[in-house]
Motif scaffolding. Sequence first.
Motif, PDB file in Angstrom:
ATOM      1  N   LEU A  62      49.275  37.131  37.128  1.00  0.00           N
ATOM      2  CA  LEU A  62      48.721  37.096  38.481  1.00  0.00           C
ATOM      3  C   LEU A  62      49.773  37.371  39.550  1.00  0.00           C
ATOM      4  O   LEU A  62      49.447  37.818  40.650  1.00  0.00           O
ATOM      5  N   ARG A 252      43.401  43.564  36.257  1.00  0.00           N
ATOM      6  CA  ARG A 252      43.288  42.896  37.562  1.00  0.00           C
ATOM      7  C   ARG A 252      41.877  43.013  38.118  1.00  0.00           C
ATOM      8  O   ARG A 252      41.676  43.152  39.345  1.00  0.00           O
ATOM      9  N   ARG A 255      40.109  40.749  41.052  1.00  0.00           N
ATOM     10  CA  ARG A 255      40.372  40.894  42.479  1.00  0.00           C
ATOM     11  C   ARG A 255      39.556  42.017  43.108  1.00  0.00           C
ATOM     12  O   ARG A 255      39.857  42.478  44.211  1.00  0.00           O
ATOM     13  N   THR A 256      38.542  42.468  42.395  1.00  0.00           N
ATOM     14  CA  THR A 256      37.567  43.421  42.936  1.00  0.00           C
ATOM     15  C   THR A 256      36.172  42.878  42.649  1.00  0.00           C
ATOM     16  O   THR A 256      36.005  41.937  41.871  1.00  0.00           O
ATOM     17  N   ASN A 258      34.248  41.041  44.451  1.00  0.00           N
ATOM     18  CA  ASN A 258      34.328  39.592  44.689  1.00  0.00           C
ATOM     19  C   ASN A 258      33.063  39.053  45.339  1.00  0.00           C
ATOM     20  O   ASN A 258      33.084  38.441  46.413  1.00  0.00           O
ATOM     21  N   THR A 337      36.376  31.172  41.605  1.00  0.00           N
ATOM     22  CA  THR A 337      37.619  31.949  41.522  1.00  0.00           C
ATOM     23  C   THR A 337      37.378  33.395  41.925  1.00  0.00           C
ATOM     24  O   THR A 337      38.159  33.994  42.687  1.00  0.00           O
ATOM     25  N   GLY A 341      38.557  35.658  45.500  1.00  0.00           N
ATOM     26  CA  GLY A 341      39.542  36.711  45.276  1.00  0.00           C
ATOM     27  C   GLY A 341      40.645  36.347  44.305  1.00  0.00           C
ATOM     28  O   GLY A 341      41.724  36.929  44.323  1.00  0.00           O
ATOM     29  N   THR A 342      40.402  35.377  43.449  1.00  0.00           N
ATOM     30  CA  THR A 342      41.346  34.943  42.417  1.00  0.00           C
ATOM     31  C   THR A 342      42.697  34.505  42.986  1.00  0.00           C
ATOM     32  O   THR A 342      43.732  35.116  42.700  1.00  0.00           O
TER      33      THR A 342
END
Length: 378
Positions: A62, A252, A255-256, A258, A337, A341-342
């Motif tokens: 992360l 990743r 983070r999309t 969301n 989460t 946006g994590t």
Amino acid sequence: MDLFMGLFENMVPTREIRMTDASSIASKAFDDNARLRPIYLWLFAMCAIVALMVIVGGATRLTDSGLSITEWKPIVGSIPPLSQAAWLLEFEKYQQIPEYSEVNFGMSLSEFKEIYWWEWGHRFLGRFIGIAFFIPMMIFMLTKRAVGVLRLHLFGLFLLGGAQGALGWYMVKSGLSDRVDVSQYRLAAHLGLAVLLFALMAWLAFSLRQKTRPLYDEYGEGLGNQVPLMAIITVIAVYGQIILGAFVAGLRAGRTYNSWPLMDGKFIPDAYFNAGPRFLDLFESIAAVQFNHRLGAYLVLVWVVWFFINARKTALSRQALWVLLLVGGQAILGITTLVLGTPLWLGLLHQGGALVVLFVALYTAFCAKIMSSDRGIV
């Protein structure tokens, strides 16, 4: 009358034998407790350390720290840079890889130190786990606490841990030359092996504990024929969901998209397949891996509800309820989460929560196995 007396006389020795057997069983249980209790407590402690290792590994992902150390030196690498010159040398090595030139160009030395310490901590924990496993294992073997097949089990776990370290370096190598990140396939394999090691240690600890504190004393009988199989399927489902999460981390993808319950306004996003759909898009498309993880969560939740319905009137009801509550909580945590946006702390909490769910699911399956095997079901 003579016949009755004959039967009575035949019963007396039997009772004496049974009393003797009970006494010997109690004595053996006491011996097993003294011999095995330190081993299963140590294995539970190792499970906790491996869980911490997985969480720190998640932090390296992360924080984009995984490629900050570009060499694998199992012995010498345990010592971090201790001087300004040593730090500059490590930073210079990092500047030679694509991640620096394409993602982190212009990074300062202080910023580099931040990501370096995450990766160094992850590798240090790996070395610590090796020592914390090997030394007690040898002590248990030399003092005859671990004998017979138990020795093979422990040594097999040690070799698996070594393979995990080698696989970790194999993963890191994938991001040092032709790409700016590690391969999501190798990351999933690395996480999958770590979780497998966690599960095998937990199962062995349960087995050793069972020899000193039989589950029947606590839970009794009463399982149906299908409940033990459903418990095993639950473990497999949770493990599979963790692997799907590894692909999300690898790309990743958390983070999309969301939003929840829809992705870009649709249940199945348009970008599920890349241009020219192909099978590998299931693991290489950001939209696909996130949707797969979402769908896996829905399926696991529905399954554990069904598992609880089947187990609620059996001796396994309490464990099945815990599995249901934990899976539900993990689903809520995952949604939170994603929508936020994590953030780092939530991402790590979600990852740690997955291991808690797996641990409880494993214990539930173990209880089901012991109860059902004593009744001749499996």
